[in-house]
Write an enzyme that holds these catalytic residues in place. Structure first.
Site, mmCIF file in Angstrom:
data_model
loop_
_atom_site.group_PDB
_atom_site.id
_atom_site.type_symbol
_atom_site.label_atom_id
_atom_site.label_comp_id
_atom_site.label_asym_id
_atom_site.label_seq_id
_atom_site.Cartn_x
_atom_site.Cartn_y
_atom_site.Cartn_z
ATOM 1 N N LYS A 167 -9.390 5.800 -4.842
ATOM 2 C CA LYS A 167 -7.989 6.102 -4.512
ATOM 3 C C LYS A 167 -7.137 6.168 -5.786
ATOM 4 O O LYS A 167 -7.361 5.391 -6.715
ATOM 5 C CB LYS A 167 -7.500 4.969 -3.598
ATOM 6 C CG LYS A 167 -6.075 5.023 -3.186
ATOM 7 C CD LYS A 167 -5.697 3.771 -2.398
ATOM 8 C CE LYS A 167 -5.250 2.643 -3.316
ATOM 9 N NZ LYS A 167 -4.363 1.652 -2.707
ATOM 10 N N LYS A 223 -1.639 2.967 -9.007
ATOM 11 C CA LYS A 223 -0.859 2.723 -10.221
ATOM 12 C C LYS A 223 -1.436 1.579 -11.041
ATOM 13 O O LYS A 223 -1.083 1.408 -12.199
ATOM 14 C CB LYS A 223 0.615 2.488 -9.874
ATOM 15 C CG LYS A 223 0.889 1.363 -8.910
ATOM 16 C CD LYS A 223 2.332 1.417 -8.392
ATOM 17 C CE LYS A 223 2.468 0.654 -7.094
ATOM 18 N NZ LYS A 223 3.380 1.181 -6.134
ATOM 19 N N LYS A 243 -9.091 -6.773 -3.929
ATOM 20 C CA LYS A 243 -8.190 -7.433 -4.882
ATOM 21 C C LYS A 243 -8.782 -8.747 -5.387
ATOM 22 O O LYS A 243 -8.550 -9.127 -6.529
ATOM 23 C CB LYS A 243 -6.801 -7.650 -4.273
ATOM 24 C CG LYS A 243 -6.017 -6.357 -4.153
ATOM 25 C CD LYS A 243 -4.501 -6.588 -4.131
ATOM 26 C CE LYS A 243 -3.774 -5.259 -4.107
ATOM 27 N NZ LYS A 243 -2.353 -5.380 -3.763
HETATM 28 P P1 TYM Z 1 1.606 0.120 -1.455
HETATM 29 O O1 TYM Z 1 2.794 -0.317 -2.235
HETATM 30 O O2 TYM Z 1 0.265 -0.135 -2.035
HETATM 31 O O3 TYM Z 1 1.708 1.678 -1.151
HETATM 32 C C1 TYM Z 1 2.838 2.256 -0.524
HETATM 33 C C2 TYM Z 1 2.403 3.378 0.380
HETATM 34 O O4 TYM Z 1 1.705 4.387 -0.357
HETATM 35 C C3 TYM Z 1 0.460 4.667 0.264
HETATM 36 N N1 TYM Z 1 -0.513 5.037 -0.785
HETATM 37 C C4 TYM Z 1 -1.240 6.150 -0.791
HETATM 38 N N2 TYM Z 1 -1.308 7.182 0.074
HETATM 39 C C5 TYM Z 1 -2.149 8.198 -0.212
HETATM 40 N N3 TYM Z 1 -2.936 8.225 -1.327
HETATM 41 C C6 TYM Z 1 -2.901 7.210 -2.224
HETATM 42 N N4 TYM Z 1 -3.662 7.246 -3.314
HETATM 43 C C7 TYM Z 1 -2.025 6.117 -1.967
HETATM 44 N N5 TYM Z 1 -1.748 4.964 -2.628
HETATM 45 C C8 TYM Z 1 -0.827 4.312 -1.881
HETATM 46 C C9 TYM Z 1 0.062 3.374 0.961
HETATM 47 O O5 TYM Z 1 -0.851 3.614 1.996
HETATM 48 C C10 TYM Z 1 1.407 2.891 1.468
HETATM 49 O O6 TYM Z 1 1.723 3.512 2.688
HETATM 50 N N6 TYM Z 1 1.167 -3.430 1.997
HETATM 51 C C11 TYM Z 1 1.871 -2.227 1.657
HETATM 52 C C12 TYM Z 1 3.373 -2.414 1.621
HETATM 53 C C13 TYM Z 1 3.925 -3.001 2.857
HETATM 54 C C14 TYM Z 1 4.060 -2.366 4.127
HETATM 55 C C15 TYM Z 1 4.641 -3.325 4.978
HETATM 56 C C16 TYM Z 1 3.735 -1.084 4.579
HETATM 57 C C17 TYM Z 1 4.411 -4.256 2.998
HETATM 58 N N7 TYM Z 1 4.839 -4.469 4.286
HETATM 59 C C18 TYM Z 1 4.901 -3.024 6.337
HETATM 60 C C19 TYM Z 1 4.013 -0.793 5.917
HETATM 61 C C20 TYM Z 1 4.570 -1.756 6.784
HETATM 62 C C21 TYM Z 1 1.404 -1.749 0.300
HETATM 63 O O7 TYM Z 1 0.923 -2.509 -0.480
HETATM 64 O O8 TYM Z 1 1.670 -0.462 0.018
#
Ligand code: TYM
Length: 336
Positions: free
Chosen positions: A200, A203, A118
């Protein structure tokens, strides 16, 4: 005869409201969240504070936050079974965040690949929040003593850090936090971009053909899959190293049909990529259609969504405040 009542294991996970969820979010995380509700005590969170590490348009962030909650409900999160809330509605997370920042090391935070990615993507806004992001995520998890954290592969390093911070805190003070474990499914833990299948699916990709949104209509879904980058071999065969595009499509097909990879190879043996891509597009469109219907219905009822979030925040706050009080005492903050 002694009888022990075992507490159900607890689950916490979150998703950022940075736009409409992608098929990657759904397959890697959200799809599993609803399945886990039966057997676990679940807390699911819209991580709006995490979204602020990248500059957001305030009105859009507000809208996306409510939409994210509606999409989670549409995807099967049942507020009678689980707590669904918005991260900023439970201020205890930010209280614990500070304590955990003071128990995280510069070195370990610097090693986080998401921070490195990032920072490279937004060189003009490498802010402190981006750097300490995993400490806030650790607070989200540890504040509820979560046992399991269902996430996609890209978040496993952060869950590992939460575990290390918990262990460090427990040995510096006294046993306080449960050591969390990532819960990652074998299938679909990393769904790749349709345009560049070694990356990956995300969005935030500038190429709109790289991802499927949960709100894409059937025509759009079919069109995006038809355009998906594959290879010149013309054989449907699972080989992520040599054939990342085809393998990614096979994984998506596997998730929605339950067919094993070998079965998929047999099904499309002697057939071209065109037919295969259409089949993948169709199963995805069919799987998303009922969720989209529910989403439209739920989103139209703003009072219902807000009511769920209020109840969720109240329930989560009760648990989280208790933990903060305990931690504040342990670290020596004066309580009157
Ligand atoms: P975020 O918002 O980027 O993504 C949410 C969830 O989707 C999964 N994910 C994917 N899985 C498979 N293939 C992909 N291309 C893909 N893109 C996204 C992510 O692994 C995630 O599980 N930091 C986290 C949000 C968060 C969180 C937490 C998660 C904040 N606090 C505490 C777990 C526990 C995030 O940015 O996810």
């Amino acid at each position: 005869m002694s009888e022990t009542v075992e507490r159900k294991k607890r689950i916490l996970s979150g998703i950022q409201p940075t736009g409409t969820f992608t098929l990657g979010n759904y397959i890697g995380a959200v799809r599993n969240w609803s399945k886990l509700q039966e057997d676990f005590e679940c807390l699911y969170m819209v991580a709006d504070l995490h979204a602020l590490t990248v500059r957001q348009v305030p009105a859009e962030l507000r809208r996306h936050t409510r939409e994210a909650a509606a999409m989670l409900l549409a995807a099967g999160i049942d507020p009678k079974q689980s707590l669904l809330f918005v991260q900023s509605h439970v201020p205890a997370h930010t209280q614990l965040n500070w304590i955990l920042c003071c128990n995280s090391q510069f070195g370990e935070l610097s090693r986080m690949t998401q921070f490195k990615d990032k920072s490279a993507k937004h060189p003009d806004n490498v802010n402190g929040g981006l750097f300490t992001y995993p400490a806030l995520m650790a607070a989200d998890i540890l504040i509820y003593n979560a046992d399991l954290v269902p996430v996609g592969k890209d978040q496993t390093q952060h869950v590992e850090l939460a575990r290390n911070v918990a262990q460090r805190f427990n040995s510096a003070y006294s046993p306080t936090f449960t050591l969390p474990e990532g819960y990652i499914t074998k299938e679909g833990a990393k769904i790749m971009s349709l345009a560049e299948p070694t990356k990956k699916m995300s969005k935030s990709d500038t190429n709109l053909n790289a991802f499927i949104l949960m709100t894409d209509d059937a025509d759009t879904i079919l069109r995006k899959f038809r355009r998906a980058v594959t290879d010149s071999e013309g054989v449907v065969r699972y080989d992520p190293a040599e054939k990342p595009g085809v393998s990614n499509l096979m994984m998506i097909y596997n998730v929605f049909t339950g067919k094993a990879l070998a079965e998929i190879e047999a099904e499309f043996s002697g057939k071209g990529y065109g037919e295969f891509k259409d089949a993948v597009g169709e199963v995805v469109a069919n799987a998303l259609a009922p969720i989209q219907g529910e989403y439209a219905r739920i989103l139209a009822d703003k009072d219902y969504v807000d009511g769920v979030l209020k109840d969720g925040a109240a329930g989560a706050s009760r648990l989280a405040n208790r933990m903060v009080e305990k931690v504040y005492k342990k670290v020596g903050l004066l309580q009157l």
